[in-house]
Design an enzyme around this catalytic site. Structure first.
Site, PDB file in Angstrom:
ATOM      1  N   SER A 288       0.834  -1.199   0.000  1.00 28.10           N
ATOM      2  CA  SER A 288       0.000   0.000   0.000  1.00 28.10           C
ATOM      3  C   SER A 288       0.869   1.250   0.000  1.00 28.10           C
ATOM      4  O   SER A 288       1.969   1.243   0.534  1.00 28.10           O
ATOM      5  CB  SER A 288      -0.860   0.053   1.250  1.00 28.10           C
TER       6      SER A 288
ATOM      7  N   SER B 164       4.191   3.550  11.497  1.00 28.65           N
ATOM      8  CA  SER B 164       4.174   2.305  10.736  1.00 28.65           C
ATOM      9  C   SER B 164       2.919   2.244   9.882  1.00 28.65           C
ATOM     10  O   SER B 164       1.988   3.023  10.067  1.00 28.65           O
ATOM     11  CB  SER B 164       4.223   1.107  11.684  1.00 28.65           C
ATOM     12  N   LYS B 165       2.917   1.288   8.967  1.00 28.22           N
ATOM     13  CA  LYS B 165       1.770   1.149   8.054  1.00 28.22           C
ATOM     14  C   LYS B 165       0.478   0.870   8.787  1.00 28.22           C
ATOM     15  O   LYS B 165      -0.601   1.027   8.235  1.00 28.22           O
ATOM     16  CB  LYS B 165       2.029   0.003   7.065  1.00 28.22           C
ATOM     17  N   ARG B 166       0.578   0.419  10.028  1.00 34.59           N
ATOM     18  CA  ARG B 166      -0.626   0.092  10.777  1.00 34.59           C
ATOM     19  C   ARG B 166      -1.207   1.293  11.511  1.00 34.59           C
ATOM     20  O   ARG B 166      -2.330   1.262  11.976  1.00 34.59           O
ATOM     21  CB  ARG B 166      -0.334  -1.034  11.776  1.00 34.59           C
ATOM     22  N   ASP B 167      -0.431   2.371  11.620  1.00 33.93           N
ATOM     23  CA  ASP B 167      -0.931   3.536  12.354  1.00 33.93           C
ATOM     24  C   ASP B 167      -2.012   4.259  11.562  1.00 33.93           C
ATOM     25  O   ASP B 167      -1.979   4.293  10.328  1.00 33.93           O
ATOM     26  CB  ASP B 167       0.211   4.508  12.654  1.00 33.93           C
TER      27      ASP B 167
END
Ligand code: GLU
Length: 459
Positions: A15, A229-232
């Site tokens: 992504s 991070s990509k999850r934030d």
């Protein structure tokens, strides 16, 4: 005229992250500011990790943000193709140059770059064995953001893997040479690669480009410490689109991730960004992600939107939650939106803010409810105002205002005495658009029906 040529060189493996978009935008702004050329180069040599989906998302994201490229996929010119996977001939010819110069050797099927300097062996605790090292001259990188950074390479590195694929360091440098890149603007995570790259430029006999390593993006304080991070929340560009943020606002926000104009102005049009952007204004330290700033900037852009454009975006948000459909009266919709426009900071929040305009099934805000009924006179207030409103023949802001004023005078109170309970009765909450315009738009019938319901429910 300027000879500035910069490139954005993403590897489409997942992504599109906000940091990736920031790198693209800073390169683009630098090119536009200097009148240079912005190149989009797709670094897709890692066949296992690259996906078409990631590439599509990346291109879509750039277009959404209004980042266009002068050279790249879709342009025809002397420097293409712009997919590294299509440039094998070029890499072969550059590899040959290094071979001819005696700067390569083969080991276990891979081709290595041979550093210059005295060789010796040393026990390496990470590898757990004796390895060969090289006493090279230190490489001094005069980074435009970080200042002088000195690093030393001491181990030869791979140019071509045993499966025949060229390595990242090799193709990255070859393309920067072949595409005549003058400035490499990229994330700080690449600083540690830069000495390898400079070694390669030197081996090819080319002056390295200027380097500018952008600070990393740090988590928003409520997500903890360290690198985002990509999850934030807020990390992925697709998320902003889905949440109906305005692309101009997102772009403005991203421009401020590590850069700021001297006067710290926050809302900057694209023309202002282009005019004011400079690498001098980029900070060394980490750039803190700030969701509130994003909301504030989006709010400012939403307020300034022409009503037609506002209506388009708002309609899409209201349709998603089924509050409106093809049958919705467009004039009614337009008048509702007009009074909501200056009140909310994202289209995502619009359905929650304005549902009572379009549905009888709107939420009741419990805090507002207990506040309104705390004093114990709310029902009396409803009983006082209802007949006054019922008697109005003309339902305009002016007549409504007079009605409240006259009642206030008669009962020796302030007109505001009736506002909170009436607002609560018609909207289920204690804040929202301006009061009288809201009553006017909801209309006499709806207002009276909701007053009656409230009276019955809470009596
Ligand atoms: N393909 C690299 C990346 O996505 C780009 C490195 C560079 O900009 O030099 O991180």
């Amino acid at each position: 005229m300027t000879n500035v040529r910069v490139r954005f060189a993403p590897s489409p493996t997942g992504s599109t992250h906000i940091g990736t978009a920031r790198t693209a935008l800073f390169n683009w702004l630098y090119a536009r500011h200097t009148g240079g050329v912005f190149v989009l180069r797709i670094e897709d040599t890692d066949k296992e990790r690259n996906t078409q989906k990631a590439l599509d998302e990346l291109i879509q994201g750039l277009k959404w943000l209004g980042i266009d490229w002068d050279e790249g996929p879709g342009t025809e010119d002397e420097y293409g193709p712009y997919f590294q996977s299509q440039r094998n001939d070029i890499y072969a010819s550059y590899l040959k140059k290094l071979e001819d110069a005696g700067r390569t050797y083969e080991k276990e099927g891979a081709i290595y770059f041979k550093l210059e300097g005295e060789r010796y062996t040393e026990f390496d605790q990470y590898v757990g064995a004796e390895i060969e090292k090289v006493k090279t001259q230190p490489v001094v990188i005069d980074d435009l953001i970080r200042g002088k950074v000195t690093r030393r390479e001491e181990r030869d590195f791979v140019l071509q893997r045993s499966n025949g694929d060229p390595s990242f360091h090799f193709v990255n440098v070859v393309d920067d040479i072949a595409m005549k890149i003058t400035h490499v603007i990229r994330g700080e995570d690449h600083l540690s690669n830069t000495s390898k790259h400079v070694e390669l430029f030197n081996a090819f006999g080319f002056e390295p480009p200027k380097f500018a390593h952008l600070p990393m993006i740090l988590k928003s304080p409520k997500d903890g410490k360290g690198k985002m991070s990509k999850r934030d929340k807020g990390a992925l560009i697709a998320e902003y689109r889905e949440r109906d943020f305005l692309p101009e606002a997102v772009r403005n926000f991203i421009a401020l991730l590590g850069w700021s104009p001297k006067d710290d102005q926050e809302v900057l049009s694209i023309a202002e960004l282009v005019e004011r952007f400079s690498l001098d204004g980029v900070q060394k330290g980490g750039a803190r992600f700030d969701e509130k700033k994003m909301a504030h900037i989006n709010f400012e852009y939403m307020k300034a939107m022409p009503i037609e454009a506002y209506t388009r975006s708002a309609s899409s948000a209201l349709r998603k939650t089924k509050l409106i459909n093809d049958d919705t009266n467009q004039d009614y919709l337009a008048s509702c939106l007009k009074i909501c426009q200056a009140k909310i900071d994202s289209f995502e929040n619009l359905p929650g803010f304005a549902s009572y305009f379009f549905s009888e099934d709107y939420p009741i805000n419990e805090k507002a409810e207990s506040k309104v009924f705390k004093k114990g006179d709310a029902i009396t207030r409803i009983q006082e105002i209802t007949p006054v409103l019922e008697s109005l023949e003309d339902w305009s802001e002016a007549t409504l205002e007079t009605a409240f004023n006259q009642l206030a005078e008669k009962l020796a109170a302030k007109p505001f005495a009736w506002f909170p309970v009436v607002r609560f009765a018609v909207s289920g909450t204690n804040s929202g658009p301006d009061f009288l315009p809201m009553l006017k738009i909801l209309g006499k019938k709806r207002v009276l029906a909701r007053l009656k319901n409230t009276e019955e429910k809470y009596a």
